[in-house]
Design a protein around this motif. Structure first.
Motif, PDB file in Angstrom:
ATOM      1  N   VAL A  11      12.779   7.370  -4.012  1.00 36.54           N
ATOM      2  CA  VAL A  11      11.547   8.144  -4.623  1.00 36.54           C
ATOM      3  C   VAL A  11      10.601   6.893  -5.388  1.00 36.54           C
ATOM      4  O   VAL A  11       9.786   6.986  -5.211  1.00 36.54           O
ATOM      5  N   VAL A  12      11.502   6.063  -5.680  1.00 32.83           N
ATOM      6  CA  VAL A  12      10.867   5.008  -6.423  1.00 32.83           C
ATOM      7  C   VAL A  12      10.051   4.199  -5.404  1.00 32.83           C
ATOM      8  O   VAL A  12       8.927   3.552  -5.752  1.00 32.83           O
ATOM      9  N   ALA A  13      10.654   4.064  -4.165  1.00 32.77           N
ATOM     10  CA  ALA A  13      10.121   2.935  -3.095  1.00 32.77           C
ATOM     11  C   ALA A  13       8.798   3.972  -2.556  1.00 32.77           C
ATOM     12  O   ALA A  13       7.677   3.226  -2.330  1.00 32.77           O
ATOM     13  N   LEU A  14       8.890   5.159  -2.484  1.00 34.56           N
ATOM     14  CA  LEU A  14       7.719   6.063  -1.908  1.00 34.56           C
ATOM     15  C   LEU A  14       6.694   5.985  -3.176  1.00 34.56           C
ATOM     16  O   LEU A  14       5.374   5.870  -2.694  1.00 34.56           O
ATOM     17  N   VAL A  15       7.082   6.170  -4.582  1.00 38.98           N
ATOM     18  CA  VAL A  15       5.959   5.859  -5.440  1.00 38.98           C
ATOM     19  C   VAL A  15       5.332   4.723  -5.229  1.00 38.98           C
ATOM     20  O   VAL A  15       4.071   4.445  -5.652  1.00 38.98           O
ATOM     21  N   THR A  16       6.257   3.584  -5.211  1.00 38.20           N
ATOM     22  CA  THR A  16       5.521   2.277  -5.221  1.00 38.20           C
ATOM     23  C   THR A  16       4.707   1.984  -4.124  1.00 38.20           C
ATOM     24  O   THR A  16       3.410   1.558  -4.138  1.00 38.20           O
ATOM     25  N   ALA A  17       4.956   2.505  -2.986  1.00 42.68           N
ATOM     26  CA  ALA A  17       4.169   2.327  -1.655  1.00 42.68           C
ATOM     27  C   ALA A  17       2.819   3.308  -1.877  1.00 42.68           C
ATOM     28  O   ALA A  17       1.775   2.839  -1.481  1.00 42.68           O
ATOM     29  N   VAL A  18       2.990   4.688  -2.120  1.00 46.35           N
ATOM     30  CA  VAL A  18       1.840   5.204  -2.373  1.00 46.35           C
ATOM     31  C   VAL A  18       0.931   4.602  -3.437  1.00 46.35           C
ATOM     32  O   VAL A  18      -0.392   4.542  -3.429  1.00 46.35           O
ATOM     33  N   SER A  19       1.256   4.116  -4.638  1.00 46.20           N
ATOM     34  CA  SER A  19       0.536   3.381  -5.475  1.00 46.20           C
ATOM     35  C   SER A  19      -0.084   2.194  -5.128  1.00 46.20           C
ATOM     36  O   SER A  19      -1.453   1.865  -5.438  1.00 46.20           O
ATOM     37  N   VAL A  20       0.664   1.257  -4.277  1.00 46.43           N
ATOM     38  CA  VAL A  20       0.088   0.027  -3.531  1.00 46.43           C
ATOM     39  C   VAL A  20      -0.985   0.487  -2.808  1.00 46.43           C
ATOM     40  O   VAL A  20      -2.201   0.040  -2.606  1.00 46.43           O
ATOM     41  N   ILE A  21      -0.821   1.523  -1.888  1.00 48.61           N
ATOM     42  CA  ILE A  21      -2.023   1.893  -0.931  1.00 48.61           C
ATOM     43  C   ILE A  21      -3.309   2.448  -1.805  1.00 48.61           C
ATOM     44  O   ILE A  21      -4.378   2.122  -1.387  1.00 48.61           O
ATOM     45  N   VAL A  22      -2.934   3.291  -2.806  1.00 45.61           N
ATOM     46  CA  VAL A  22      -4.121   3.780  -3.489  1.00 45.61           C
ATOM     47  C   VAL A  22      -4.732   2.691  -4.072  1.00 45.61           C
ATOM     48  O   VAL A  22      -6.112   2.620  -4.312  1.00 45.61           O
ATOM     49  N   ALA A  23      -4.173   1.712  -4.745  1.00 46.96           N
ATOM     50  CA  ALA A  23      -4.775   0.551  -5.453  1.00 46.96           C
ATOM     51  C   ALA A  23      -5.538  -0.243  -4.412  1.00 46.96           C
ATOM     52  O   ALA A  23      -6.685  -0.623  -4.392  1.00 46.96           O
ATOM     53  N   ALA A  24      -5.171  -0.246  -3.171  1.00 48.02           N
ATOM     54  CA  ALA A  24      -5.905  -1.102  -1.976  1.00 48.02           C
ATOM     55  C   ALA A  24      -7.033  -0.437  -1.525  1.00 48.02           C
ATOM     56  O   ALA A  24      -8.055  -0.988  -1.426  1.00 48.02           O
ATOM     57  N   VAL A  25      -7.019   0.902  -1.464  1.00 53.18           N
ATOM     58  CA  VAL A  25      -8.131   1.761  -1.204  1.00 53.18           C
ATOM     59  C   VAL A  25      -9.164   1.694  -2.193  1.00 53.18           C
ATOM     60  O   VAL A  25     -10.380   1.390  -2.200  1.00 53.18           O
TER      61      VAL A  25
END
Length: 99
Positions: free
Chosen positions: A6-20
């Motif tokens: 869950v932490v890895a998924l939240v981190t991945a989603v937050s990194v993608i959102v920040a990049a966008v």
């Protein structure tokens, strides 16, 4: 799911959102520049196509004039040939046949 996943998924989603979010201004700027370039290139392309169309129209007119001259020449030859055949008929000879 385990807490690590869950932490890895939240981190991945937050990194993608920040990049966008970071890339949006760059994409908007690029789109504006590209649109301006396309509009400028579009005008140049339209002008070039108009010039080409004028040249093609002029060439078509030249070809039509040439064809008219050829048709007149063919008509003249046919008139001469008909007269020549008539002369042979009047002289009592058969006109030459085309092979």
């Amino acid at each position: 799911m385990s807490p690590e996943v869950v932490v890895a998924l939240v981190t991945a989603v937050s990194v993608i959102v920040a990049a966008v979010i970071t890339a949006i201004p760059a994409f908007v700027s690029l789109a504006r520049r590209a649109r301006g370039a396309v509009e400028a290139d579009g005008a140049a392309t339209r002008d070039a196509l108009t010039a080409i169309a004028a040249r093609v129209d002029a060439r078509i007119d030249d070809v039509r004039d040439d064809l008219d001259e050829v048709r007149e020449g063919v008509a003249h030859v046919r008139e001469w040939q008909a007269g020549h055949d008539a002369e042979h008929l009047l002289m009592g000879q058969r006109p030459p046949r085309d092979s």
